[in-house]
Design a protein around this motif. Structure first.
Motif, PDB file in Angstrom:
ATOM      1  N   GLU A  38       1.502 -17.175  -3.415  1.00 38.35           N
ATOM      2  CA  GLU A  38       0.329 -16.384  -3.063  1.00 38.35           C
ATOM      3  C   GLU A  38      -0.331 -16.988  -1.826  1.00 38.35           C
ATOM      4  O   GLU A  38      -0.414 -18.206  -1.689  1.00 38.35           O
ATOM      5  CB  GLU A  38      -0.647 -16.415  -4.247  1.00 38.35           C
ATOM      6  CG  GLU A  38      -1.928 -15.645  -4.058  1.00 38.35           C
ATOM      7  CD  GLU A  38      -2.861 -15.814  -5.254  1.00 38.35           C
ATOM      8  OE1 GLU A  38      -3.274 -14.800  -5.825  1.00 38.35           O
ATOM      9  OE2 GLU A  38      -3.184 -16.965  -5.615  1.00 38.35           O
ATOM     10  N   SER A 119       0.861 -13.389  -7.542  1.00 37.62           N
ATOM     11  CA  SER A 119      -0.363 -12.686  -7.151  1.00 37.62           C
ATOM     12  C   SER A 119      -1.434 -12.752  -8.226  1.00 37.62           C
ATOM     13  O   SER A 119      -2.592 -12.398  -7.990  1.00 37.62           O
ATOM     14  CB  SER A 119      -0.042 -11.228  -6.807  1.00 37.62           C
ATOM     15  OG  SER A 119       0.353 -10.511  -7.953  1.00 37.62           O
ATOM     16  N   LYS A 324      -3.001  -8.450  -1.952  1.00 40.38           N
ATOM     17  CA  LYS A 324      -2.326  -9.716  -1.759  1.00 40.38           C
ATOM     18  C   LYS A 324      -1.163  -9.628  -0.778  1.00 40.38           C
ATOM     19  O   LYS A 324      -0.441  -8.645  -0.727  1.00 40.38           O
ATOM     20  CB  LYS A 324      -1.762 -10.232  -3.107  1.00 40.38           C
ATOM     21  CG  LYS A 324      -2.813 -10.523  -4.149  1.00 40.38           C
ATOM     22  CD  LYS A 324      -3.880 -11.469  -3.660  1.00 40.38           C
ATOM     23  CE  LYS A 324      -3.320 -12.809  -3.193  1.00 40.38           C
ATOM     24  NZ  LYS A 324      -4.395 -13.685  -2.658  1.00 40.38           N
ATOM     25  N   ILE A 326       2.207 -11.847  -0.158  1.00 37.86           N
ATOM     26  CA  ILE A 326       3.023 -12.824  -0.869  1.00 37.86           C
ATOM     27  C   ILE A 326       4.129 -13.334   0.057  1.00 37.86           C
ATOM     28  O   ILE A 326       4.746 -12.563   0.793  1.00 37.86           O
ATOM     29  CB  ILE A 326       3.642 -12.196  -2.133  1.00 37.86           C
ATOM     30  CG1 ILE A 326       2.540 -11.747  -3.111  1.00 37.86           C
ATOM     31  CG2 ILE A 326       4.600 -13.153  -2.822  1.00 37.86           C
ATOM     32  CD1 ILE A 326       1.687 -12.872  -3.641  1.00 37.86           C
TER      33      ILE A 326
END
Length: 330
Positions: A38, A119, A324, A326
């Motif tokens: 993350e 996440s 998010k 990633i």
């Protein structure tokens, strides 16, 4: 192993992809072979030497990742080699491997991908304790989330809805974010990009809550929008300061605290991990269960290779990330 390496504090895009020695676990520790990491705003602070805790050089940033346990230190009996876990270390997940205390690892459901598990890391844990502990959230409360398109904002909107908020209000810059936020579960979206932001935020929240205001405000932004949010709060409302993504630490108007019986608090999630690990594990298990029920679904808006970490951090630094970003590893 390959890793993003910081050899001296530098601009966030100044770290390098390089080789580091593979970690070995000490007593009570495990090594996790990472598949996903993350990205978070504090990663920028770590690289630039602006975080409240400064790691020794060389180090890898990265506060959350997911992968499989590959080695156990002495005394570890709560995990097994090959087990899929979410790992939340002090730092180090921008790498192919990371070592961490076994208590910093959380078993991941078989059906969940490593990208989704990663996440769920820092942002959902922070949002959970901001709402439930510092914000004293109870079902039926009205919630206002500032910076709602960011990682913590996304998590707070979804969690508030999943945990029974009567009204979730999301504040964001620009009308283009409205559809995204409603998909996350926001009942009302307030655009705070205009010059009349101070009144727009109050008026939008008061209209949405029939004049009641927000019982809980989650603030990862700071700055002018933080100060404006106090005017949108309910009697005995709770303001929770999560961070200062705007770069501006706000001055809280104590007069509002007085006349509306408002309380203001802050959250440093890592203290919960260090002091109350059993509560952190219970929170993560609850959130994974909500995912299994279809009530939580992290929005991953971009997946990039580890080498492109700076692209991800640039989007975070400029406030362009929705949900998010990633990094994939290995």
């Amino acid at each position: 192993m390959k890793a993003i390496v910081v050899r001296e504090f530098t601009d966030y895009d100044g770290a390098e992809l390089a080789e580091m020695a593979d970690p070995t676990p000490g007593p009570g520790e495990v090594v996790v072979d990472l598949e996903a990491s993350e990205t978070n705003f504090p990663d920028i602070l770590y690289i630039e030497g602006k975080y409240q805790k400064l790691p020794p050089f060389p180090f890898s940033p990265g506060l959350a990742g997911a992968g499989h346990v590959s080695a156990l230190g002495d005394g570890v009996d709560i995990l097994s080699v090959g087990q899929k876990v979410l790992v939340l270390p002090q730092y180090g997940t921008f790498a192919e491997k990371v070592v961490a205390p076994a208590s910093f690892c959380f078993p991941v459901p078989d059906a969940m991908s490593c990208e989704t598990a990663a996440s769920f890391g820092l942002v959902y844990q922070t949002a959970y304790f901001a709402l439930m502990d510092r914000g004293q959230f109870t079902p039926g409360d009205t919630v206002l989330v500032l910076g709602a398109t960011g990682g913590i904002g996304m998590a707070a909107v979804q969690l508030a809805k999943a945990l029974g908020a009567s009204q979730v209000n999301a504040a964001s810059r620009g009308a283009a974010n409205a559809e995204f936020l409603r998909e996350l579960g926001a009942d009302t979206v307030v655009d705070v990009s205009g010059e009349d932001m101070r009144d727009a935020l109050k008026d939008g929240v008061m209209a949405a809550t029939d004049g009641h205001g927000a019982d809980v405000v989650i603030d990862p932004v700071g700055g002018a929008v933080s100060a404006a949010s106090i005017r949108a709060m309910a009697w005995c409302g709770r303001l929770v300061v999560v961070g200062f993504a705007s770069g501006d630490i706000p001055k809280i108007g104590a007069n509002y605290l007085l006349v509306k019986n408002i309380s203001a608090s802050g959250i440093q999630w890592t203290d919960y991990r260090a002091r109350q690990p059993e509560r952190v594990h219970a929170a993560q298990a609850e959130m994974f269960d909500l995912w299994a029920q279809g009530k939580l679904s992290p929005r991953i808006t971009e997946v990039l290779p580890l080498a492109d970490y700076a692209v991800a951090l640039k989007a975070l630094n400029e406030g362009r990330a929705r949900g998010k970003i990633i990094l994939t590893i290995g």
